[in-house]
Design an enzyme around this catalytic site. Structure first.
Site, PDB file in Angstrom:
ATOM      1  N   TYR A   1      16.245  18.951 -53.959  1.00  0.00           N
ATOM      2  CA  TYR A   1      16.124  17.572 -54.458  1.00  0.00           C
ATOM      3  C   TYR A   1      16.744  16.600 -53.457  1.00  0.00           C
ATOM      4  CZ  TYR A   1      16.809  13.612 -57.689  1.00  0.00           C
ATOM      5  OH  TYR A   1      16.815  12.371 -58.294  1.00  0.00           O
TER       6      TYR A   1
ATOM      7  N   THR B   1      19.758   8.726 -68.260  1.00  0.00           N
ATOM      8  CA  THR B   1      18.441   9.259 -68.650  1.00  0.00           C
ATOM      9  C   THR B   1      18.592  10.782 -68.781  1.00  0.00           C
ATOM     10  OG1 THR B   1      17.572   9.883 -66.470  1.00  0.00           O
ATOM     11  CG2 THR B   1      17.382   7.558 -67.084  1.00  0.00           C
TER      12      THR B   1
END
Ligand SMILES: NC(=O)c1ccc[n+]([C@@H]2O[C@H](COP(=O)([O-])OP(=O)(O)OC[C@H]3O[C@@H](n4cnc5c(N)ncnc54)[C@H](OP(=O)(O)O)[C@@H]3O)[C@@H](O)[C@H]2O)c1
Length: 260
Positions: free
Chosen positions: A165, A200
């Site tokens: 990532y 989130t």
């Protein structure tokens, strides 16, 4: 539209946001609508996009949902065409869609499939979106502004198990700088925002509760908490606005001091 902001920097402009069916993307879409923009929201799933549109329209704004996969150049060209057909121009684009897969897997154990998926969506997806957006913006007398969503993990990762990532997000940052240099002469201003942990689903570790995440943030983030989606959106709107008319190729880190 009812607004908590006293500003309306995007009245009459069209803003496109990918990955706008939830999380940071939805927060960005709502913030543009609050400041007067016509908003085009994109993602793979219809229902979450419809919810974002309903929230915008419920507050008196204008929005259009278009299903699109950012790994498909065809989808992205169709998306840009839909935005222009409906609202007349494409003034702002926010390339926000992104995924984190294979979380917690150390570099030597990261499945090839996770690596390829993240490169495809997080990097190639941003490149293809940017190409479709620039193709339109460079034909417009007033050009446009693009903001890509990278991550503080690409700036300076202190987290194990996130190499794949991190590589993709560092790539988004570098891609944004290079594209900014390439296209400022076309009247297209390109920048990036690198969020730190944000409120989130993505900022939870697998199985982590809200309380556990809050405890972790107290040690991981100097500010002591996650950023809100509104705080990330504020940075995006700044870079997309005329307030940032001379800001080109920067990566604005909004991370509560994580990389300080
Ligand atoms: N949350 C954080 O702590 C944090 C920190 C730093 C950076 N970021 C970055 O901020 C961005 C938004 O993150 P988030 O936390 O809001 O994540 P999220 O809630 O998982 O949202 C990601 C969005 O991207 C869309 N998406 C995924 N793959 C796509 C594809 N191939 N084509 C089109 N849309 C796609 C998803 O919708 P569909 O599944 O319907 O397509 C979803 O709406 C990401 O780029 C993420 O890497 C997040």
């Amino acid at each position: 539209m009812t607004t908590t902001s006293t500003r309306a920097r995007f009245t009459g402009r069209t803003a496109l946001v990918t990955g706008a069916g939830g999380g940071i993307g939805r927060g960005i879409a709502l913030a543009f609508a609050r400041e007067g923009a016509n908003v085009v929201v994109a993602g793979r799933r219809k229902e979450p996009l419809a919810k974002t549109v309903a929230l915008i329209e419920g507050a008196g704004g204008k929005a259009l949902a278009v299903t699109a996969d950012v790994t498909s150049a065809d989808d992205l060209r169709t998306l840009v065409r839909a935005a222009v057909d409906r609202f007349g121009s494409l003034d702002v684009a926010v390339n926000n869609a992104g995924v984190l897969t294979g979380r917690g897997r150390l570099t030597a154990d990261l499945p090839e499939e996770d690596w390829r998926t993240m490169l495809d969506i997080n990097v190639t997806g941003v490149l293809l979106a940017l190409q479709a957006e620039v193709a339109q913006m460079r034909t417009q007398p007033d050009g446009g502004a693009i903001v890509n969503i990278a991550s503080r993990i690409g700036v300076h990762s202190r987290l194990r198990g996130t190499t794949g990532y991190a590589v993709t997000k560092a790539a988004v940052s570098v891609l944004s700088r290079g594209a900014a240099l390439d296209h400022i002469a076309d009247g297209v201003r390109i920048n990036a925002v690198s969020p730190g942990p944000t409120a989130t689903d993505m900022s939870f570790k697998p199985g982590e509760s809200e309380t556990d995440r809050a405890d972790r943030m107290r040690t991981e983030v100097p500010l002591g908490r996650v950023s809100t989606v509104e705080e990330i959106a504020a940075a995006v709107l700044y870079l997309a606005s005329d307030d940032a008319a001379s800001v080109v190729g920067t990566d604005l880190v909004v991370d509560g001091g994580s990389t300080a």
